[in-house]
Design an enzyme around this catalytic site. Structure first.
Site, PDB file in Angstrom:
ATOM      1  N   HIS A  56       0.826  -1.217   0.000  1.00  0.00           N
ATOM      2  CA  HIS A  56       0.000   0.000   0.000  1.00  0.00           C
ATOM      3  C   HIS A  56       0.856   1.260   0.000  1.00  0.00           C
ATOM      4  O   HIS A  56       0.371   2.338   0.329  1.00  0.00           O
ATOM      5  CB  HIS A  56      -0.915   0.014   1.219  1.00  0.00           C
ATOM      6  CG  HIS A  56      -1.744  -1.212   1.377  1.00  0.00           C
ATOM      7  ND1 HIS A  56      -2.597  -1.654   0.402  1.00  0.00           N
ATOM      8  CD2 HIS A  56      -1.830  -2.112   2.405  1.00  0.00           C
ATOM      9  CE1 HIS A  56      -3.195  -2.772   0.807  1.00  0.00           C
ATOM     10  NE2 HIS A  56      -2.743  -3.072   2.013  1.00  0.00           N
ATOM     11  N   HIS A 218      -7.207  -4.377  -0.997  1.00  0.00           N
ATOM     12  CA  HIS A 218      -6.603  -5.689  -1.235  1.00  0.00           C
ATOM     13  C   HIS A 218      -7.247  -6.385  -2.425  1.00  0.00           C
ATOM     14  O   HIS A 218      -7.028  -7.574  -2.641  1.00  0.00           O
ATOM     15  CB  HIS A 218      -6.758  -6.590   0.000  1.00  0.00           C
ATOM     16  CG  HIS A 218      -6.264  -5.973   1.262  1.00  0.00           C
ATOM     17  ND1 HIS A 218      -7.101  -5.337   2.155  1.00  0.00           N
ATOM     18  CD2 HIS A 218      -5.017  -5.881   1.779  1.00  0.00           C
ATOM     19  CE1 HIS A 218      -6.390  -4.888   3.174  1.00  0.00           C
ATOM     20  NE2 HIS A 218      -5.125  -5.194   2.966  1.00  0.00           N
TER      21      HIS A 218
END
Length: 330
Positions: A56, A218
């Protein structure tokens, strides 16, 4: 695989070694996967610790430094760090005024940070926790009980970090962090699927000519799929989804966030449509940040986070910050 990696098993430590070489103002423990600001612990200051699965970036390690986090823990790709990392980070940044854990609402993160808080308190470290759960798209998804934590994490880390740098006590830093969470909502769009190094192929099927509304960071499923839309149409859907839940009564902080593979020219074009949509709905944007900040590896897409901001939150947002991923005023 067309990835700039050696082997999937070393992606995270290789990245941490590269971060250490690029940013000498950070202490990077590659073996234990903990990144700490080099001057920690900072005297008479509350310590801020966050972390989560890698993939991320720049969240979270890229937000370590003056004005934001004191330390971050890096898990494997899309996998929570373990409690030992978190307690190690807490010990490294504790200056005797306590430590705030900033936790995105994913089951693994929540459980491990809870366990780490207990372990740290056993070692005499005062710990408070704030849970970020700003995603309005879905509830109880693949990784969560309740709403997912996404873009508002950046707002929490920046504003709480500024308050901590000013010398605010733990109770006040925690209260401000909770205020930001309560005042923030997010919604994301995927234009392509994400590919993890371990799998080497897209983690879900998104046919050409379609997009997914309400995707998670995700690659979790969103609300629905639709045929590809224009930037203007996507902005209207996204702004409406956020405002339906947030209903701000004043100006907002806005984060137009790329998911990793969306170029800035598209993000700035999308921001133009977001600002138009906000204005048409009677909402003014006091500050806007555009770029890739809370990403999902190579996913193409965008998320919008809005935070209703009063004078205090805007002042703390504007306060100086110096991290690999965010810097101004220094």
């Amino acid at each position: 695989m067309r990835m700039l990696i050696n082997v999937p098993e070393t992606v995270v430590p290789d990245a941490l070694r590269g971060m250490a070489a690029a940013h000498p103002d950070l202490t990077v423990d590659v073996e234990n996967r903990v990144v700490v600001r080099r001057d920690a612990p900072v005297t008479d200051k509350v310590g801020l610790v966050s972390g989560g699965g890698s993939g991320h970036e720049p969240l979270h390690a890229g937000f370590v430094g003056p004005g934001m986090l004191d330390a971050a823990c890096a898990g494997e790709i899309f996998t929570s760090p373990v409690p030992d990392q978190m307690t190690r980070a807490a010990a490294a940044v504790d200056a005797g005024r306590g430590v705030l854990f900033i936790v995105k609402n994913y089951t693994g993160d929540v459980l491990n940070f809870d366990m780490a808080a207990d372990l740290a308190q056993d070692e005499g470290i005062q710990v408070a926790k704030v849970l970020v759960d700003d995603d309005v798209a879905v509830t109880d998804s693949l990784y969560t009980a309740g709403r997912r934590g996404v873009g508002a994490t950046l707002f929490v880390e920046k504003i709480a970090g500024a308050a901590a740098d000013e010398g605010a006590p733990l109770e006040r830093v925690e209260a401000l962090a909770r205020k930001v969470v309560e005042s923030s909502r997010s919604f994301g769009i995927a234009l392509s699927a994400v590919t993890t190094p371990a799998k080497g192929s897209p983690t879900f099927d998104l046919p050409d000519g379609e997009l997914e509304l309400g995707i998670g960071i995700h690659g979790e499923p969103g609300r629905e799929r639709r045929p590809m839309m224009t930037s203007r149409e996507i902005a209207d859907v996204t702004v409406d989804a956020v405002l339906e839940d947030l209903r701000p009564s004043g100006p907002v902080l806005a984060l137009v966030n790329g998911m990793g593979a969306t170029p800035l020219i598209e993000l700035y074009g999308f921001n133009a449509e977001v600002q138009r949509a906000l204005t048409e709905r009677g909402v003014s944007s006091a500050r806007t940040l555009v770029g890739n900040y809370v990403t999902s590896l190579d996913m193409a897409g965008v998320s919008l986070t809005l935070c209703q901001a009063d004078e205090e939150l805007l002042r703390l947002w504007d306060a100086p910050v110096r991290t690999p991923g965010l810097r101004w005023g220094m």
